[in-house]
Design an enzyme around this catalytic site. Structure first.
Site, short mmCIF file in Angstrom:
data_model
loop_
_atom_site.label_atom_id
_atom_site.label_comp_id
_atom_site.label_asym_id
_atom_site.label_seq_id
_atom_site.Cartn_x
_atom_site.Cartn_y
_atom_site.Cartn_z
N GLU A 80 -3.76 7.41 7.62
CA GLU A 80 -4.47 8.32 6.72
C GLU A 80 -5.57 9.05 7.48
OE1 GLU A 80 -6.22 5.76 3.80
OE2 GLU A 80 -4.38 5.56 2.64
N ARG B 67 -5.86 -7.94 -11.43
CA ARG B 67 -6.50 -9.17 -11.91
C ARG B 67 -7.89 -8.82 -12.41
NH1 ARG B 67 -7.32 -8.67 -6.45
NH2 ARG B 67 -9.50 -8.72 -5.85
N HIS C 156 -15.36 -6.42 4.56
CA HIS C 156 -14.49 -6.27 3.39
C HIS C 156 -14.71 -7.34 2.33
CE1 HIS C 156 -12.84 -3.17 5.81
NE2 HIS C 156 -12.59 -4.04 6.75
N LYS D 227 0.83 -1.21 0.00
CA LYS D 227 0.00 0.00 0.00
C LYS D 227 0.86 1.26 0.00
CE LYS D 227 -4.49 -1.19 2.14
NZ LYS D 227 -4.65 -2.39 1.38
C1 MV4 Z 1 -10.44 3.83 4.28
C2 MV4 Z 1 -11.72 4.14 4.78
C3 MV4 Z 1 -11.93 5.44 5.26
N1 MV4 Z 1 -10.93 6.34 5.26
N2 MV4 Z 1 -9.47 4.77 4.27
C4 MV4 Z 1 -11.23 -0.89 3.80
C5 MV4 Z 1 -10.20 -1.91 3.44
C6 MV4 Z 1 -9.42 -1.25 2.39
N3 MV4 Z 1 -10.03 -1.61 1.10
C7 MV4 Z 1 -9.50 0.21 2.64
N4 MV4 Z 1 -10.71 0.40 3.40
C8 MV4 Z 1 -11.08 1.61 3.85
N5 MV4 Z 1 -10.16 2.59 3.80
C9 MV4 Z 1 -9.72 5.99 4.77
N6 MV4 Z 1 -8.73 6.92 4.78
C10 MV4 Z 1 -12.71 3.13 4.79
C11 MV4 Z 1 -12.37 1.88 4.35
C12 MV4 Z 1 -13.40 0.86 4.41
C13 MV4 Z 1 -13.96 0.36 3.25
C14 MV4 Z 1 -13.50 0.79 2.01
C15 MV4 Z 1 -14.11 0.26 0.88
C16 MV4 Z 1 -15.14 -0.68 0.97
C17 MV4 Z 1 -15.56 -1.10 2.19
C18 MV4 Z 1 -14.97 -0.61 3.35
C19 MV4 Z 1 -15.40 -1.06 4.59
C20 MV4 Z 1 -14.83 -0.55 5.71
C21 MV4 Z 1 -13.83 0.42 5.64
#
Ligand code: MV4
Length: 665
Positions: A200, A292, A235, A116
């Site tokens: 973040e 992918r 997720h 990341k």
């Molecule tokens: C975030 C976020 C809020 N703010 N980053 C979830 C796992 C990874 N894909 C990144 N994710 C998130 N990053 C910041 N700065 C909220 C999530 C998140 C999320 C993102 C996309 C789809 C579903 C999610 C479920 C929980 C948290």
């Protein structure tokens, strides 16, 4: 174009890739484990190679065996699908070293997106917006903390080697910081062997909007619309849609062009997905890039009219992209729902079992079912318990959503518990219909989504009883074919000088219900729960045609391990007949009654070991297929010992306890 490709995957994606390859005149090779010897993807492929034992780490994840299978069969290319080896850079290298084309991006692109923090570095340099924060190599907690204080809470700690939310911690204030960082590092180290963290600014109500990109080896790159995948549970995506609702054309173009920048920054090839967090103010930030083909790619195919696997094969073969950006249009709206063998009422515990009845809705230009299983297949514990992806399309979101709800209510699956009701409740909930999407959707609307379908026993009980009678009648007719003149083969319940009366006890909705049915020729009067209902009709195969008090409807009757499921337009009714009490029970019956009626979970022990009990005393409760099953003492006797504890998963037929009938004690 390739003459022959090997699909290094199983289940629905293997079947899906085989279908496109076949349409393109490309021969296909499947690989399979012990558990998949009879699997659909093996049967669909032109040839198949056994690569090992059921556990994926002993078969589908063994790169050398996969490559050897390609060599043995003369496959010129390998399609990895998703999961398994699809994002394994070394596997991609091994394919090239064996002079076999890896249908995917260069290994360097896979590796660039594997971290990341490295990905954020690359994207920042390419002017792709990333969420403000700190992702430096210096992991001094004081530095990470200072960055958090400077941004202002809440912040989000993330494992740079992470994915799927592992090693992620939300920090609401400074005094939570130390423990959250320590906890996130521990989880990241345990999950990925690396505890490097980034921090973040936490976006409180983001949407997950991802852009499908495609790059060829001639420098061309396009985006094919976007998908909203905000509705996730831990997720795991649940329902995805394309295009993302409510995006202005300008925002759509901005996100698409930004996604292209991200792909070009890593010399991408093939199909890729750039994931963004879309904030409420329409600002968007790079989250990660998936190197992918995604599970949810069919919704993009439905609204663009493109076959993304065909694009993959053409691009891997060195051809240029089939379309230029100006030629790509979005038409209509599509949804995908992931149908799983899992129990939403038991925290989505994965379920196993035999798909004793499996009847997807009819496919059309509006409806597609991507599946890797057939009726009679086993949902095993070795792999992801996905049964199918249900994809619908129509010319508007509203129409497509109606199709999704109808398709979910007519998808018939018996033999294991599924998430169908959960998906139906979600898809028909007002916030989802109103496209009020964000990543917290399921938690926020929990009560709308997690409820059982209201069952109207007044209607369903008579229908179930009638269906059972017609089923028995049909069975007898089959038997009577052997001896049609025998009075014993008649099921009309005809009695000299008496009304034709059938008496049944049906177990439905966790209760036993006495039902009387008077047959008058082809008409039936059902008495249940103090109500009289008039029915007529016939069971043709598994389809029940019935008229009840003037209301004609069609249902489907499925036999299951422990009884029946009557599928009606309004949902499914599970029931079984409680055998009439004949008074006598032989010992083998006594013990036989103490086995698990089907795969399930032991939810309660109702007596202590050593207890003396009366006949029919409740001894324990199992839960399976969203129903509770009470195991009762067949005769008076003593409970010696339970073989399972509360919470244990129990296989159907397993002996649950040692029991000594009173006569023997
Ligand atoms: C975030 C976020 C809020 N703010 N980053 C979830 C796992 C990874 N894909 C990144 N994710 C998130 N990053 C910041 N700065 C909220 C999530 C998140 C999320 C993102 C996309 C789809 C579903 C999610 C479920 C929980 C948290």
């Amino acid at each position: 174009m390739f003459n022959k490709i090997l699909i290094a995957n199983r289940g629905e994606i293997a079947c899906r890739v085989i279908k496109t390859a076949r349409r393109m005149g490309i021969a296909t090779v499947a690989v399979y484990s012990d558990a998949d010897r009879e699997a659909l993807h093996v049967r669909l492929a032109d040839e198949a190679i056994h690569i090992g034992a059921a556990p994926a780490r002993e078969s589908y994840l063994l790169a050398d065996r996969v490559i050897q299978a390609a060599k043995t069969t003369g496959a010129q290319a390998i399609h990895p699908g998703y999961g398994f080896l699809s994002e394994n850079a070394n596997f991609a290298r091994d394919c090239s070293a064996a002079d076999i084309c890896f249908i995917g991006p260069p290994p360097t692109a896979i590796e660039a997106m594997g971290s990341k923090s490295a990905a954020k570095e690359i994207m920042e340099a390419a002017s792709v917006p990333v969420v403000p924060g700190y992702h430096g190599a210096d992991q001094d907690p004081a530095i990470i903390r200072a960055a958090s204080e400077e941004m202002g809470y809440p912040v989000l700690l993330k494992a740079t080697a992470g994915g799927g939310g592992k090693g992620m911690r939300q920090v609401g204030s400074g005094d939570e910081f130390e423990e959250a960082l320590a906890s996130a590092k521990r989880e990241s180290l345990a999950s990925f062997g690396d505890d490097t963290m980034l921090v973040e600014k936490y976006l409180t109500k983001p949407r997950h909007v991802e852009v499908q990109v495609f790059c060829d080896s001639l420098g061309n790159a396009v985006y094919l619309a976007e998908r909203d995948c905000s509705v996730q549970r831990r997720h795991q995506k649940v329902i995805e849609e394309a295009p993302a609702p409510g995006l202005s054309t300008r925002l759509r173009e901005q996100m698409g062009e930004t996604a292209i920048k991200a792909a070009l920054a890593i010399d991408y090839r093939g199909a890729g997905t750039v994931e963004f967090l879309l904030d409420e103010d329409s600002s968007f930030y790079f989250m990660e890039m998936n190197t992918r083909l995604q599970v949810e790619h069919p919704v993009t195919e439905m609204v663009t009219g493109q076959d993304l696997v065909e694009w993959q094969l053409r691009v891997a073969y060195g051809e240029e992209l089939p379309l230029e950006q100006a030629d790509i249009c979005i038409n209509g709206h599509a949804f995908e729902a992931r149908i799983y063998a899992e129990d939403p009422n038991s925290d989505f515990l994965p379920a196993t079992g035999t798909l004793s009845f499996l009847q997807p809705p009819e496919e059309s230009t509006h409806l597609r079912v991507d599946t890797g299983v057939c009726q009679g297949d086993e949902v095993s514990m070795y792999y992801d318990p996905m049964i199918a992806k249900l994809i619908v399309w129509d010319d508007s979101r509203e129409s497509a959503l109606h199709r999704l709800a109808l398709a979910l209510s007519t998808y018939r699956i018996s033999g294991t518990v599924t998430n169908l009701d959960f998906l139906y409740n979600l898809a028909t909930s007002a916030p989802f219909v109103a496209a009020q999407l964000d990543t917290g959707f399921i938690e926020k609307h929990h009560s709308l989504i997690f409820h059982d379908r209201p069952q109207d026993l007044n209607e369903e009980l008579p229908l179930a009883a009638f269906a059972l009678l017609r089923y028995r009648h049909a069975q007898n007719k089959t038997d009577a074919d052997i001896d049609r003149w025998s009075p014993w083969s008649s099921s009309s319940a005809w009695r000299l000088n008496e009304p034709h009366m059938h008496r049944l006890t049906l177990h439905c909705q966790q209760q036993d219900h006495a039902v009387e049915i008077e047959q008058q020729g082809e008409r039936f009067i059902v008495s249940a729960g103090g109500r009289l209902t008039h029915l007529s009709g016939e069971l043709e195969g598994d389809t029940l045609h019935v008229e009840m008090d003037g209301h004609r409807q069609r249902g489907v009757l499925a036999c299951t391990d422990d009884g029946f499921t009557l599928y009606l337009a309004r949902g499914a009714c599970h029931f079984h007949e409680v055998p009439p009490d004949t008074g006598e029970t032989d010992q083998s019956d006594a013990q036989a009654g103490l086995t698990a009626p089907m795969n399930g979970t032991l939810v309660a022990l109702l007596v202590e070991p050593g207890a003396e009990v009366d006949a029919n005393a409740a001894l324990l409760v199992m839960e399976a297929m969203k129903m509770e099953h009470t195991i009762r003492a067949p005769v008076a006797g003593r409970v010696e010992h339970f073989h399972y504890q509360v919470g244990d998963l129990v296989d159907g037929g397993a002996e649950l306890l040692d029991f000594t009938p009173a006569e023997e004690a």
